[in-house]
Design an enzyme around this catalytic site. Structure first.
Site, PDB file in Angstrom:
ATOM      1  N   SER A   1       0.798  -1.236   0.000  1.00 33.22           N
ATOM      2  CA  SER A   1       0.000   0.000   0.000  1.00 33.22           C
ATOM      3  C   SER A   1       0.823   1.274   0.000  1.00 33.22           C
ATOM      4  CB  SER A   1      -0.962  -0.007   1.186  1.00 33.22           C
ATOM      5  OG  SER A   1      -1.986  -0.930   0.934  1.00 33.22           O
TER       6      SER A   1
ATOM      7  N   VAL B   1       1.131  -3.831   3.749  1.00 35.22           N
ATOM      8  CA  VAL B   1       1.144  -5.151   4.397  1.00 35.22           C
ATOM      9  C   VAL B   1       2.450  -5.925   4.177  1.00 35.22           C
ATOM     10  CG1 VAL B   1      -1.359  -5.517   4.515  1.00 35.22           C
ATOM     11  CG2 VAL B   1      -0.103  -6.218   2.469  1.00 35.22           C
TER      12      VAL B   1
ATOM     13  N   LYS C   1       0.510   3.362  -2.964  1.00 30.53           N
ATOM     14  CA  LYS C   1      -0.650   4.249  -3.159  1.00 30.53           C
ATOM     15  C   LYS C   1      -0.237   5.720  -3.106  1.00 30.53           C
ATOM     16  CE  LYS C   1      -3.763   0.722  -1.391  1.00 30.53           C
ATOM     17  NZ  LYS C   1      -4.315   0.051  -0.239  1.00 30.53           N
TER      18      LYS C   1
ATOM     19  N   TYR D   1      -2.317  -1.984 -10.585  1.00 25.95           N
ATOM     20  CA  TYR D   1      -2.381  -1.975  -9.113  1.00 25.95           C
ATOM     21  C   TYR D   1      -1.614  -3.162  -8.516  1.00 25.95           C
ATOM     22  CZ  TYR D   1      -4.204  -2.240  -4.395  1.00 25.95           C
ATOM     23  OH  TYR D   1      -4.290  -2.330  -3.020  1.00 25.95           O
TER      24      TYR D   1
ATOM     25  N   TYR E   1      -4.912   3.643   7.451  1.00 20.00           N
ATOM     26  CA  TYR E   1      -6.274   3.072   7.417  1.00 20.00           C
ATOM     27  C   TYR E   1      -7.063   3.507   8.641  1.00 20.00           C
ATOM     28  CZ  TYR E   1      -3.409   0.343   4.371  1.00 20.00           C
ATOM     29  OH  TYR E   1      -2.518  -0.025   3.440  1.00 20.00           O
TER      30      TYR E   1
HETATM   31  O1  DON Z   1      -4.506  -4.834  -2.196  1.00 17.13           O
HETATM   32  C1  DON Z   1      -3.917  -5.565  -1.441  1.00 17.13           C
HETATM   33  O2  DON Z   1      -4.474  -6.428  -0.838  1.00 17.13           O
HETATM   34  C2  DON Z   1      -2.426  -5.404  -1.222  1.00 17.13           C
HETATM   35  N1  DON Z   1      -1.734  -5.689  -2.406  1.00 17.13           N
HETATM   36  C3  DON Z   1      -2.067  -4.071  -0.649  1.00 17.13           C
HETATM   37  C4  DON Z   1      -2.809  -3.776   0.576  1.00 17.13           C
HETATM   38  C5  DON Z   1      -2.022  -3.221   1.676  1.00 17.13           C
HETATM   39  O3  DON Z   1      -0.812  -3.088   1.694  1.00 17.13           O
HETATM   40  C6  DON Z   1      -2.816  -2.882   2.833  1.00 17.13           C
HETATM   41  N2  DON Z   1      -1.942  -2.522   3.891  1.00 17.13           N
HETATM   42  N3  DON Z   1      -1.838  -2.453   4.968  1.00 17.13           N
END
Ligand code: DON
Length: 305
Positions: free
Chosen positions: A61, A259, A64, A189, A241
């Site tokens: 993320s 993540v 982003k 993405y 978040y």
């Molecule tokens: O979209 C997803 O599930 C992941 N590739 C990225 C999400 C993410 O990093 C959320 N983070 N805390």
């Protein structure tokens, strides 16, 4: 400074035992949960690091933040914020519920999955391949690292298991928020999430933002000041978040987690900080990385508020 950072890493390594590495993307579950590292890059061009600062991880993320910069550069803020709002959320990062029930009918902000898929879809290019090339080129420039690449094992894993993201994207296509090809937007993405970095790379992105859009190492302006300001503000209010409020109280600087275990922080006019610790808390934020940032913020008096 390196000594201070080393002490802070060792003070907080115990927290990594309380978190868990992400498993919903199978490839991420291979990370070593005990890793913990930090890099600091100041606007005066000084670099400090400690712990596992050289271990590679995927941006997830954190990408982003880069997508928002590129979407704003290509479209301007009126168009971007006509498709994605700028409000914090109390829902999880991949939440689907508010998309249909909320008015106006658009993702809450560019830092949650739905909002980020929209910003990725807004980056201009003839096709997905061209967009991701542009994304990589820009990431290499703002990290001062020409070796930045996509981790294709993570990408494949993301793509195979990204059903929730697919449903968010197709829903947004059905209401006209996504205008182009949905699969291409999703592919961008998934690929941007799989870009591999170290703490040093994300500290440099933070330093550029802290320096209002100018690269501290060569004085080049890469984004206008107002874009840097928007990005930092969205990070401060939405970057962690549904824990963004708590992060603002406890650390007090714009931050963005992923993540993969990274957190990028930008301390206005002072420094960028990159931390990494793949053991996550229940909200998907690096548990050790968060604690390290809390202590660094206390020690160096970084809170902007
Ligand atoms: O979209 C997803 O599930 C992941 N590739 C990225 C999400 C993410 O990093 C959320 N983070 N805390």
């Amino acid at each position: 400074m390196n000594k201070l950072l080393e002490t802070i890493i060792e003070n907080n390594r115990v927290w990594t035992e309380k978190g868990k590495v992400a498993t919903y993307i199978p490839e991420l579950s291979k990370a070593n949960p005990r890793h913990l590292g930090i890099a600091v890059y100041t606007v005066d061009n000084e670099e400090y690091f400690a712990g596992d600062y050289n271990v590679k991880f995927t941006m997830q993320s954190i990408s982003k933040v880069v997508a928002l910069m590129l979407a704003l550069l290509d479209n301007g803020k009126e168009i971007v914020f006509s498709k994605v709002d700028m409000e914090p959320t109390a829902d999880t990062f991949n939440s689907i519920s508010s998309l249909e029930t909320r008015t106006p009918n658009k993702p809450l902000n560019p830092m949650i999955n739905s909002g980020a898929i929209v910003t990725s879809s807004l980056i201009s290019g003839r096709n997905g391949d061209e967009v991701i090339e542009k994304f990589l080129k820009f990431t290499r420039k703002i990290t001062n690292n020409p070796h930045i690449e996509i981790n294709y094992d993570v990408y494949k894993s993301e793509k195979e298991t990204g059903h929730r993201n697919r449903s968010l994207a197709y829903y947004m296509k059905s209401i006209g928020i996504i205008e182009g090809d949905v699969e291409e937007a999703l592919d961008v993405y998934f690929k941007q999430c799989s870009i591999e970095v170290t703490c040093k790379d994300i500290a440099r992105i933070g330093a550029m933002l802290a320096n209002d859009g100018v690269l501290p190492w060569n004085g080049e302006r890469v984004i206008p000041r107002h874009v840097a300001r928007i990005v930092k503000t969205i990070m401060l209010t939405c970057g962690m978040y549904d824990a963004s409020g708590e992060f603002a109280v406890k650390v007090g600087v714009p931050g963005k987690s992923g993540v993969g275990g990274g957190i990028l922080a930008a301390v206005p006019s002072r420094m960028g900080i990159g931390v990494f610790g793949p053991a996550l808390d229940s909200k998907g934020n690096s548990i050790g990385g968060w604690k390290v940032l809390e202590e660094v913020s206390r020690e160096l008096d970084l809170s902007i508020l």
